[in-house]
Design a protein around this motif. Structure first.
Motif, PDB file in Angstrom:
ATOM      1  N   CYS A   1       0.841  -1.215   0.000  1.00  0.00           N
ATOM      2  CA  CYS A   1       0.000   0.000   0.000  1.00  0.00           C
ATOM      3  C   CYS A   1       0.862   1.246   0.000  1.00  0.00           C
ATOM      4  CB  CYS A   1      -0.935  -0.017   1.217  1.00  0.00           C
ATOM      5  SG  CYS A   1      -1.892   1.498   1.455  1.00  0.00           S
ATOM      6  N   ALA A   2       1.942   1.252   0.824  1.00  0.00           N
ATOM      7  CA  ALA A   2       2.852   2.394   0.872  1.00  0.00           C
ATOM      8  C   ALA A   2       3.604   2.546  -0.431  1.00  0.00           C
ATOM      9  CB  ALA A   2       3.819   2.251   2.041  1.00  0.00           C
ATOM     10  N   LEU A   3       3.960   1.409  -1.063  1.00  0.00           N
ATOM     11  CA  LEU A   3       4.729   1.472  -2.302  1.00  0.00           C
ATOM     12  C   LEU A   3       3.869   1.983  -3.465  1.00  0.00           C
ATOM     13  CD1 LEU A   3       7.485   0.812  -3.595  1.00  0.00           C
ATOM     14  CD2 LEU A   3       6.579  -1.470  -4.125  1.00  0.00           C
ATOM     15  N   GLU A   4       2.632   1.467  -3.585  1.00  0.00           N
ATOM     16  CA  GLU A   4       1.767   1.844  -4.708  1.00  0.00           C
ATOM     17  C   GLU A   4       0.945   3.101  -4.426  1.00  0.00           C
ATOM     18  OE1 GLU A   4      -0.665  -1.354  -5.975  1.00  0.00           O
ATOM     19  OE2 GLU A   4       0.978  -2.804  -6.143  1.00  0.00           O
ATOM     20  N   LYS A   5       0.892   3.508  -3.162  1.00  0.00           N
ATOM     21  CA  LYS A   5       0.140   4.706  -2.768  1.00  0.00           C
ATOM     22  C   LYS A   5      -1.336   4.590  -3.169  1.00  0.00           C
ATOM     23  CE  LYS A   5       4.187   7.654  -3.494  1.00  0.00           C
ATOM     24  NZ  LYS A   5       4.737   8.816  -4.214  1.00  0.00           N
ATOM     25  N   ARG A   6      -1.919   3.424  -2.885  1.00  0.00           N
ATOM     26  CA  ARG A   6      -3.333   3.238  -3.200  1.00  0.00           C
ATOM     27  C   ARG A   6      -4.022   2.485  -2.078  1.00  0.00           C
ATOM     28  NH1 ARG A   6      -5.169  -1.657  -5.328  1.00  0.00           N
ATOM     29  NH2 ARG A   6      -3.570  -3.270  -5.725  1.00  0.00           N
ATOM     30  N   VAL A   7      -5.352   2.550  -2.072  1.00  0.00           N
ATOM     31  CA  VAL A   7      -6.170   1.948  -1.012  1.00  0.00           C
ATOM     32  C   VAL A   7      -6.422   0.481  -1.336  1.00  0.00           C
ATOM     33  CG1 VAL A   7      -8.396   2.037   0.163  1.00  0.00           C
ATOM     34  CG2 VAL A   7      -7.256   4.170  -0.496  1.00  0.00           C
ATOM     35  N   PHE A   8      -6.352  -0.390  -0.302  1.00  0.00           N
ATOM     36  CA  PHE A   8      -6.685  -1.804  -0.432  1.00  0.00           C
ATOM     37  C   PHE A   8      -7.943  -2.074   0.398  1.00  0.00           C
ATOM     38  CE2 PHE A   8      -2.309  -1.822  -1.679  1.00  0.00           C
ATOM     39  CZ  PHE A   8      -2.194  -2.848  -2.613  1.00  0.00           C
ATOM     40  N   LEU A   9      -8.948  -2.706  -0.225  1.00  0.00           N
ATOM     41  CA  LEU A   9     -10.186  -3.074   0.453  1.00  0.00           C
ATOM     42  C   LEU A   9     -10.415  -4.551   0.273  1.00  0.00           C
ATOM     43  CD1 LEU A   9     -12.785  -2.351   1.964  1.00  0.00           C
ATOM     44  CD2 LEU A   9     -13.841  -1.844  -0.247  1.00  0.00           C
ATOM     45  N   LEU A  10     -10.436  -5.299   1.399  1.00  0.00           N
ATOM     46  CA  LEU A  10     -10.640  -6.756   1.371  1.00  0.00           C
ATOM     47  C   LEU A  10     -11.970  -7.055   2.033  1.00  0.00           C
ATOM     48  CD1 LEU A  10      -7.067  -7.893   2.488  1.00  0.00           C
ATOM     49  CD2 LEU A  10      -7.901  -7.553   0.167  1.00  0.00           C
ATOM     50  N   ASN A  11     -12.893  -7.636   1.281  1.00  0.00           N
ATOM     51  CA  ASN A  11     -14.187  -8.039   1.825  1.00  0.00           C
ATOM     52  C   ASN A  11     -14.198  -9.540   2.075  1.00  0.00           C
ATOM     53  OD1 ASN A  11     -15.434  -5.498   1.826  1.00  0.00           O
ATOM     54  ND2 ASN A  11     -15.770  -5.642  -0.379  1.00  0.00           N
ATOM     55  N   GLN A  12     -14.657  -9.929   3.274  1.00  0.00           N
ATOM     56  CA  GLN A  12     -14.743 -11.339   3.693  1.00  0.00           C
ATOM     57  C   GLN A  12     -13.411 -12.068   3.513  1.00  0.00           C
ATOM     58  OE1 GLN A  12     -18.008 -13.003   1.492  1.00  0.00           O
ATOM     59  NE2 GLN A  12     -19.542 -12.004   2.795  1.00  0.00           N
ATOM     60  N   PRO A  13     -12.325 -11.555   4.135  1.00  0.00           N
ATOM     61  CA  PRO A  13     -11.037 -12.250   4.026  1.00  0.00           C
ATOM     62  C   PRO A  13     -11.075 -13.580   4.792  1.00  0.00           C
ATOM     63  CG  PRO A  13     -10.890 -10.477   5.618  1.00  0.00           C
ATOM     64  CD  PRO A  13     -12.249 -10.370   5.001  1.00  0.00           C
TER      65      PRO A  13
END
Length: 919
Positions: free
Chosen positions: A346-358
């Motif tokens: 996330c820090a490297l790509e500078k984008r948001v990660f959203l995980l549903n029902q991991p």
């Protein structure tokens, strides 16, 4: 069965008019039939009496002609005198027979005619013929002897008496006929009045039903909008409309807008809360912990971890700094490298990660009853100047919503600044600590220099080096101080952005103005066309009903304008134009307006101006007149008996000094409105100056109105540098006094400097520099020209409008002036039409349209050289100050706002069409 049928406003009005026309048609048929019968009878009687009088006059004329001819011949002997005698002798009997036949049904009059005939025959046989024979034989002595007895005069006198008696008898008969006709006409008139009353009652019931079904829903929408626009500004309120027409569509569109504004307002509020939370924190760990504690409940997160970037280059690590709702041996990893795990990625790509029902996630949410596996995980980077400063991970038992993501996106924009600022402050504190240590060392070295003179040179060199080092440290500290000041300015900019949220209400009211003015435009135009009744297709009553509809629409428009005025005042967007106001004209302006109201309510209305009052006063004349109209309207509304007085005078200098809280000789104007009405209790004398407040504010109040008038008056008075003061007691009437200063240029600057929080602009316009619209001269010239119809006749107008109601209303009004109207539903369609046909004389351009709005369309038109001079009049339903400038910049020749006043539109069209003809 009819509940599922959609009746729009146009259909309702059409059905109402159809029923009224049916009732009126039945009444017209009945009245027309009776009038036709009565007319036939009148014509019969009139023709017969005239013929009888004509025949009587002809017989009498023939008899007189015979006598005159006989006497003339006897006296002169000239044969020419026998011509009227012979002509009368040949005609009187034919006229007598015609008259006798006319009076076949009147034996009494026939007997009178037979006596007249006998008298004429006797005169001819005994007087006329013998004397003419004597004259032809020159028997003068016989003629003299005959006239000594003059038997003929006896017959002529008898004939005159008989004719006079016959004429009197016929005149009396004609009078009797007229009396009989008058009686029948009176019965017809009574019948017409009764039928008119019945038709009026039925029409009123139909109009009341149709207008009620429309006005009720409009009032409901207006009431809800008013509640939303009140001081609370509750955006959770929703409009409920039970009808299935355009007003329901307006309500649904308003509800969708409210939902969007509510969501945006919630996000802005939460962002502001986070921004204020950051103030006063000088430690990153405290900042991280406070951030998690504040934001996690906002996004319904049950667990959270804060990772802070430390180190530089390849040694950068994301170190766990704070956590939310952790328990026991935490499962969260202590640190990550860049690109390591989802945190590092996330820090490297500078984008948001959203995980549903991991599945099989190591993090668990702990409570007093046990543990719960998260259903959704959200990882968000925190950036500053395109560099990741921290990464935040949230876990929730419910899925994160789009609103949560939008909130974190808005927070992330400014929280990176806070992280960088706190880190900067910590670095400055560290450097200051080092500087203090160095200073202490320097002091110790100085003491050593004093005791060890042999080492003085060496110590001086060391001190010089230390001083240089301190200067470097001071420069570094100054640099950090500038960075802190920059961060402070950025925070101020961010705070300014937060203030923009207060503009949502203003924008909402502007949009509502557009949505309400669009249907109002067609209602006002069509009702005005009907009330003018140019082609006399409607009766006076029907034109009156249309006038009532037009007046109701104008009242609704005034309510919208009042709400917009109040909003503009609150937003500081009111423009005041200071010029010379002629105080002697105020009575002449007020008397014609309020004298009819006073006469209707049986009140005495007086206007008094003191003799010391100057003729001219510098202030905003339009706002002054608006204040006086509102104050007088309130006085008449709350006064049932007695009087209302308007008084103009110079204020007492001490009173003026108290108002401005300064001493001086500047003159102040005091305008008071005194009534003998219900009066105002002391506990409500301040309340009535607030928006939507009245003395009788209960739901069952006796007096109508929105409660905006006094609030707007009070705000206008403040903007003009004055104030409104009230003296009143229940049952004793009220006196509202408006105090105004004389606003020359220095006074305007004083008002602005003394009240910076009032953001309204004031323009001072000296008398010799007052701007006069150039169109006014053209308008006056065009009004005096003849042949107005020839200006419009045959002209081709391109109407660009997407609302079918406005298209119908405008097309109907234009086509009455023999104008050929072509309609384009949007800007793209307009360009297609102009591509094929460039022969239009003028374009009427709506602004808010789908596919291509009015601004873009006008720019595209002006790009074509052949269309550079084509007149374009912009039509807009928004009422904001900058609309005119935007329209002219986009290429419009002129501008008019909705609801459109047709007289104003035709005036603009005359000017531009005349300019086209001149070219």
């Amino acid at each position: 069965m009819f509940r599922n049928i959609k009746f729009n406003i146009r259909t309702k009005i059409a059905i109402g008019y159809f029923l009224i026309i049916c009732c009126l048609g039945v009444a017209i048929v009945v009245v027309t039939d009776r009038i036709s019968a009565l007319q036939d009878e009148v014509e019969t009687i009139t023709s017969r009496d005239i013929d009888i009088h004509n025949f009587i006059a002809s017989i009498q004329y023939d008899a007189i002609s015979m006598e005159s001819g006989q006497r003339g011949y006897i006296l002169t002997g000239d044969e020419a005198y026998l011509s009227p005698y012979n002509k009368g002798k040949s005609q009187w009997e034919a006229n007598f027979n015609s008259l006798y036949a006319y009076l076949a049904n009147d034996p009494s009059t026939q007997r009178d005619l037979e006596e007249i005939k006998l008298t004429i025959v006797n005169w001819i046989d005994t007087a006329a013929e013998p004397t003419i024979t004597m004259k032809k034989q020159n028997r003068t002595n016989d003629i003299v002897a005959f006239f000594q007895e003059d038997v003929g005069k006896t017959y002529i006198d008898q004939l005159r008496s008989q004719f006079e008696s016959l004429r009197s008898k016929q005149i009396q008969a004609t009078k009797l006929h007229i009396i009989a006709l008058e009686n029948r006409n009176q019965l017809l008139t009574i019948g017409i009045y009764i039928m008119l009353i019945i038709v009026t009652v039925i029409a009123f019931m139909i109009v009341a039903f149709v207008s009620g079904s429309i006005v009720r829903t409009i009032k409901q929408v207006a009431k809800t909008i008013t509640e939303i626009a009140s001081a609370g500004g509750d955006l959770t309120t929703r409009i409920k409309v039970n009808t299935r027409d355009e007003i329901k569509e307006l309500g649904d569109a308003t509800n969708r807008l409210l939902s969007t504004l509510e969501s945006q307002n919630w996000i802005q509020t939460k962002v502001a809360e986070v921004a204020t939370m950051n103030q006063g924190i000088n430690d990153l760990s405290t900042l991280a912990q406070s951030f998690l504690s504040k934001v996690a409940p906002m996004v319904n997160a049950s667990y959270g971890v804060f990772y802070l970037r430390k180190g530089t280059g390849s040694q950068q690590l994301l170190v766990k700094t704070a956590s939310y709702a952790s328990y026991g041996d935490e499962k969260g990893v202590a640190s990550f490298r860049m690109g390591e795990g989802l945190i590092g990625q996330c820090a490297l790509e500078k984008r948001v990660f959203l995980l549903n029902q991991p599945e099989n996630h190591s993090a668990v949410i702990t409570s007093g009853l046990g543990t719960i596996e998260p259903q959704s995980i959200l990882i968000v980077p925190i950036e500053f100047e395109e560099k990741v400063e921290a990464v935040i991970e949230f876990a929730s038992i419910e899925p994160f919503t789009a609103q949560h993501l939008k909130l974190l996106e808005e927070i992330e924009k400014d929280f990176g600044i806070a992280v960088n600022n706190v880190a900067g402050r910590m670095e400055v504190e560290r450097l200051l600590s080092e500087s203090q240590v160095l200073t202490e060392e320097l002091q110790a070295q100085t003491e050593e220099l004093q005791t060890q003179s042999e080492e003085l040179q060496m110590q001086q060199e060391e001190m010089k080096m230390t001083t240089e080092h301190l200067e470097e440290q001071n420069l570094f500290a100054e640099q950090k101080t500038k960075e802190l000041e920059k961060a402070k300015r950025e925070l101020e900019i961010y705070s300014e952005k937060l203030k923009q949220s207060s503009q949502y209400k203003t924008n909402f009211l502007a949009n509502m103005s557009h949505e309400l003015r669009t249907p109002l435009n067609s209602i006002l135009i069509l009702s005005q066309l009907l009330s003018e009744n140019e082609h006399a297709h409607l009766s006076e009553d029907e034109a009156g009903y249309a006038s009532v509809i037009h007046t109701s629409g104008q009242d609704l428009l005034k309510l919208i304008d009042d709400i917009l005025d109040l909003s503009k005042i609150e937003a500081g967007k009111v423009i005041l134009t200071v010029d010379e106001v002629n105080l002697t004209e105020i009575p002449e302006l007020m008397k014609p307006v309020f004298d009819p109201i006073a006469a209707q309510k049986g009140l005495a209305f007086t206007v008094h101006a003191e003799s010391e009052l100057p003729n001219l006063w510098h202030t905003d004349g339009q706002r002054l007149q608006q204040i006086l109209n509102n104050l007088l309207s309130n006085a008449f509304k709350f006064t049932e008996s007695g009087s209302v007085e308007l008084k103009l005078a110079l204020a007492d200098p001490r009173k003026a000094g108290q108002l401005r809280k300064r001493q001086g000789d500047d003159a102040w104007l005091a305008i008071s409105v005194t009534d003998t009405g219900i009066g105002i209790p002391a506990d409500k004398q301040q309340l009535i100056f607030e928006a939507f407040q009245q003395v009788d504010g209960e739901t069952n109040r006796q007096y109508g109105g929105t409660g905006l008038g006094l609030s707007i008056c009070n705000e206008f008075a403040k903007l003009l540098g004055g104030s409104i003061q009230l003296e009143s007691a229940p049952g004793e009437g009220s006196t509202f006094t408006l105090y105004l200063p004389n606003l020359n240029r220095d006074a305007v600057e004083t008002i602005v400097s003394a009240s910076q929080e009032a953001a309204a602009a004031i323009d001072y316009v000296p008398p010799h520099e007052q701007y006069e619209e150039p169109l006014e001269e053209d308008f006056n010239r065009m009004e005096t020209e003849k042949g107005e119809t020839s200006i419009f006749s045959g002209k081709r107008i391109l109407l660009v409008e997407d609302d079918a109601r406005n298209v119908y209303a405008l097309s109907s009004a234009l086509e009455q002036h023999n104008i050929e109207v072509t309609v384009a539903g949007n800007g793209k369609r307009c360009m297609d039409i102009l591509e094929k046909d460039k022969g239009f004389d003028l374009v009427l351009m709506d602004i808010m349209m789908p596919l291509m709005d009015g601004f873009e369309t006008m720019r595209e038109i002006r790009k074509q050289p052949i269309l550079q001079e084509l007149p374009i009049i912009a039509l807009t339903a928004k009422a904001m100050k900058s609309d005119r400038e935007k329209c002219l910049e986009a290429g419009a020749s002129d501008y008019i706002s909705k609801p459109i006043q047709m007289e104003q539109l035709f005036s603009l069209m005359r000017v531009w069409l005349t300019k086209q003809v001149g070219k």
